[in-house]
Design a protein around this motif. Structure first.
Motif, PDB file in Angstrom:
ATOM      1  N   TYR A 180       0.886  -1.176   0.000  1.00  0.00           N
ATOM      2  CA  TYR A 180       0.000   0.000   0.000  1.00  0.00           C
ATOM      3  C   TYR A 180       0.915   1.214   0.000  1.00  0.00           C
ATOM      4  O   TYR A 180       1.705   1.407   0.918  1.00  0.00           O
ATOM      5  CB  TYR A 180      -0.902  -0.005   1.242  1.00  0.00           C
ATOM      6  CG  TYR A 180      -1.469   1.349   1.613  1.00  0.00           C
ATOM      7  CD1 TYR A 180      -2.191   2.100   0.691  1.00  0.00           C
ATOM      8  CD2 TYR A 180      -1.276   1.875   2.882  1.00  0.00           C
ATOM      9  CE1 TYR A 180      -2.699   3.345   1.031  1.00  0.00           C
ATOM     10  CE2 TYR A 180      -1.785   3.108   3.243  1.00  0.00           C
ATOM     11  CZ  TYR A 180      -2.493   3.839   2.297  1.00  0.00           C
ATOM     12  OH  TYR A 180      -2.991   5.076   2.635  1.00  0.00           O
ATOM     13  N   PRO A 186      -6.290   1.881   5.914  1.00  0.00           N
ATOM     14  CA  PRO A 186      -6.200   0.589   5.206  1.00  0.00           C
ATOM     15  C   PRO A 186      -5.507  -0.510   5.998  1.00  0.00           C
ATOM     16  O   PRO A 186      -5.630  -1.687   5.642  1.00  0.00           O
ATOM     17  CB  PRO A 186      -5.393   0.948   3.947  1.00  0.00           C
ATOM     18  CG  PRO A 186      -5.706   2.393   3.704  1.00  0.00           C
ATOM     19  CD  PRO A 186      -5.782   2.989   5.079  1.00  0.00           C
ATOM     20  N   PHE A 240      -8.586  -3.491   7.784  1.00  0.00           N
ATOM     21  CA  PHE A 240      -9.516  -3.676   6.661  1.00  0.00           C
ATOM     22  C   PHE A 240     -10.671  -4.628   6.992  1.00  0.00           C
ATOM     23  O   PHE A 240     -11.514  -4.893   6.134  1.00  0.00           O
ATOM     24  CB  PHE A 240      -8.761  -4.205   5.436  1.00  0.00           C
ATOM     25  CG  PHE A 240      -7.911  -5.404   5.730  1.00  0.00           C
ATOM     26  CD1 PHE A 240      -8.450  -6.678   5.739  1.00  0.00           C
ATOM     27  CD2 PHE A 240      -6.561  -5.252   6.008  1.00  0.00           C
ATOM     28  CE1 PHE A 240      -7.675  -7.781   6.012  1.00  0.00           C
ATOM     29  CE2 PHE A 240      -5.766  -6.365   6.287  1.00  0.00           C
ATOM     30  CZ  PHE A 240      -6.324  -7.628   6.288  1.00  0.00           C
ATOM     31  N   GLU A 281     -14.910   2.677   1.336  1.00  0.00           N
ATOM     32  CA  GLU A 281     -15.246   1.552   2.213  1.00  0.00           C
ATOM     33  C   GLU A 281     -16.724   1.179   2.214  1.00  0.00           C
ATOM     34  O   GLU A 281     -17.064   0.057   2.567  1.00  0.00           O
ATOM     35  CB  GLU A 281     -14.804   1.872   3.650  1.00  0.00           C
ATOM     36  CG  GLU A 281     -13.297   2.023   3.795  1.00  0.00           C
ATOM     37  CD  GLU A 281     -12.752   1.329   5.028  1.00  0.00           C
ATOM     38  OE1 GLU A 281     -13.243   0.248   5.375  1.00  0.00           O
ATOM     39  OE2 GLU A 281     -11.827   1.892   5.635  1.00  0.00           O
ATOM     40  N   LEU A 329      -7.254   1.913  -2.342  1.00  0.00           N
ATOM     41  CA  LEU A 329      -5.958   2.238  -1.750  1.00  0.00           C
ATOM     42  C   LEU A 329      -5.253   3.327  -2.559  1.00  0.00           C
ATOM     43  O   LEU A 329      -4.585   4.208  -1.998  1.00  0.00           O
ATOM     44  CB  LEU A 329      -5.075   0.990  -1.689  1.00  0.00           C
ATOM     45  CG  LEU A 329      -5.601  -0.173  -0.853  1.00  0.00           C
ATOM     46  CD1 LEU A 329      -4.606  -1.337  -0.883  1.00  0.00           C
ATOM     47  CD2 LEU A 329      -5.839   0.263   0.580  1.00  0.00           C
TER      48      LEU A 329
END
Length: 529
Positions: free
Chosen positions: A284, A423, A426, A478, A495
């Motif tokens: 990420y 992130p 998650f 999300e 992301l």
């Protein structure tokens, strides 16, 4: 006598207030024990097993698990000490062959070990609070800079989720750093240098801020006085003080690396500590300059393919947006090498280091330089983890209660940097926890600093709009995206959005902070002595 009695009562009130804050956050950490944990949990369990079951000569060679030991020797010895307590809870966790072992007792031990070692962090925060001296904004304890600072540090959202949900041992490490900073504010230079040298051999990421320590100690300790105009008085240089500092650094380094030098394993240790083959970015993307660079390269490649400016056959199959940790070649823009990132990082640090040497502003100037070095390394470093933003956020807390300009940078950096950590968590169960904790911390940060600087406007309109934009971004990534048909085809897209959006805010905060290192009048509601 009345004034003396009031001071005693005020001191007792401050102490009780700090104690209640520390106990409160410790109880919260206990409540987080059953939550999700990342692969870092297995990393540290494996290190417990390696250091307990194998001789020292095999620590940095053992590779049964993919999570090999890649921290400096002091941290390895720390795991070794912990392993003796771990044996009481569950001896099976110390078996190197027990990969991904996570019995309830193992989870309990590792979670509790993080909470227990945070005692050092709590003590360091207390020492930092003693370095804050400002006029009382109000009669209430909650309006005092020291109380506000204690909450900003002890209840720091990023540190809570990274250590006590995601799982790591950052608390006591940041405790060492904050304690060394406090000692430098207290003019205890040798103790500050000693603590920082120890810290470097626990976790080498703190090399990012070593330039600030080196220049400050050389300028403010080895040179004992200045000329009337503030320039260096070369005749005041003390070789004895330089020798003492060098001796401390060499002694700590010898204790840490000596056994591996004797075993002729130093090259192996170094190769573990600096694995440049991992690539420019983490799985990420950390929200830094290279995230923006990667995004621009991706956009140019899309445009190039659409208008037939690029040959599809010549575009690398490996994608920077695959979410994997490996080396990649950029499609349009020049690919970045470790040397390039080092040069960019050094250039970004130079103005603050230059000012620290030629225009020293005491411990406050050192702290500002330290934060610039940390944030510059985050912005331009090689294979930076998103969690490294805490290296700038936590010390920035000390400046935030000093001047409204610093409070402004702190709010921008903290809000954006903390959101960029989302992130890491998650799973659906942790979604309400991370949202609630961040909202509570963010609301307190804004309200407390606004109380501290009542007459100042901390954020302008564009900055406010940018921060408000984090809300729609979170909803989109999300709550909306998972239910769209793009989820399977573009799994990395949320992301990507978070990284790029946060990179804009952190870059802006870095720029404002870098400009602030230029000497100016020391004004503010509270002053760090």
């Amino acid at each position: 006598m009345a004034a003396s009695g009031a001071a005693v009562r005020g001191g007792r009130e401050s102490w009780l207030g700090f104690l209640s804050v520390a106990l409160g956050v410790s109880l919260l950490k206990c409540l987080l024990i059953p939550t999700y944990y990342s692969t870092d949990f297995e990393v540290h369990r494996n290190w417990l097993a390696i250091t307990h079951s194998l001789p020292v000569s095999q620590w940095y060679y053992e590779a049964t698990s993919e999570w090999t030991l890649d921290y400096p020797p002091f941290f390895a010895w720390f795991e070794y000490v912990l392993s003796h307590f771990a044996k009481v809870f569950d001896p099976e966790m110390l078996n190197v062959e027990n990969l991904n072992y996570a019995s309830p007792r193992t989870v309990l031990f590792q979670r509790c070990s993080v909470i227990f070692t945070d005692i050092l962090f709590i003590y360091a925060v207390y020492e930092c609070c003693k370095c804050v001296d400002g006029r009382k904004v109000g009669k209430e304890l909650k309006e005092k800079p020291t109380f506000i600072l204690s909450i900003l540090l002890l209840w720091n959202f990023g540190l809570l989720i990274v250590d006590h949900i995601h799982f790591q041992y950052n608390g006591f490490l940041f405790g060492l750093m904050l304690l060394s900073i406090a000692r430098l504010f207290q003019k205890k230079h040798l103790e500050g240098a000693f603590l920082f040298a120890i810290l470097l051999h626990f976790k080498h990421i703190y090399l990012y801020v070593a330039p600030a320590y080196g220049i400050y100690l050389l300028r403010s300790y080895c040179f004992s006085s200045d000329n009337p105009d503030g320039s260096i008085r070369w005749s005041s240089f003390s070789f004895l003080r330089l020798f003492t500092l060098s001796f401390i650094v060499c002694l700590i380094s010898a204790l840490s690396l000596g056994p591996f030098i004797v075993l002729n394993q130093l090259p192996q240790v170094i190769s573990r500590l600096f694995p440049f083959k991992r690539g420019l970015c983490h799985a990420y993307w950390a929200p830094n300059f290279w995230a923006l660079y990667n995004a621009l390269d991706k956009m140019l490649s899309i445009i190039g393919l659409k208008f037939n400016l690029l040959d599809p056959k010549k575009i690398p199959k490996a994608s920077m947006t695959s979410g994997l940790v490996q080396q990649f070649q950029h499609t349009v823009l020049p690919s970045v090498t470790p040397l390039t990132t080092l040069i960019c990082t050094v250039i970004a640090m130079l103005p603050s280091v230059f000012c620290l040497w030629f225009k020293p502003q005491g411990p406050r100037g050192f702290l500002r330089c330290l934060i610039v070095c940390a944030l510059s390394s985050f912005m331009f470093g090689w294979h930076v983890h998103e969690k490294a933003i805490l290296l700038a956020i936590l010390p920035m807390s000390l400046l935030s209660v000093g001047k409204p300009q610093d409070a402004r940078i702190y709010l921008l950096l903290t809000t954006t940097g903390h959101y960029s950590l989302f992130p890491l968590l998650f799973t659906a169960q942790e979604f309400p926890i991370k949202v609630l904790l961040m909202l509570l911390f963010t609301v307190y940060s804004f309200s407390s600093l606004k109380t501290l600087f009542r007459k100042e406007k901390l954020l302008n309109r564009m900055e406010t709009i940018y921060l408000i934009g984090l809300g729609p971004l979170e909803i989109c990534c999300e709550l909306v995206f998972p239910f769209t048909p793009w989820k399977l085809k573009y799994p990395f897209f949320p992301l990507f959005l978070i990284s790029v959006y946060c990179a804009v805010g952190i870059t802006y905060a870095w720029f404002r902070l870098s400009v602030s290192v230029l000497p100016g009048p020391a004004v503010g509601k509270a002053k760090l002595q």
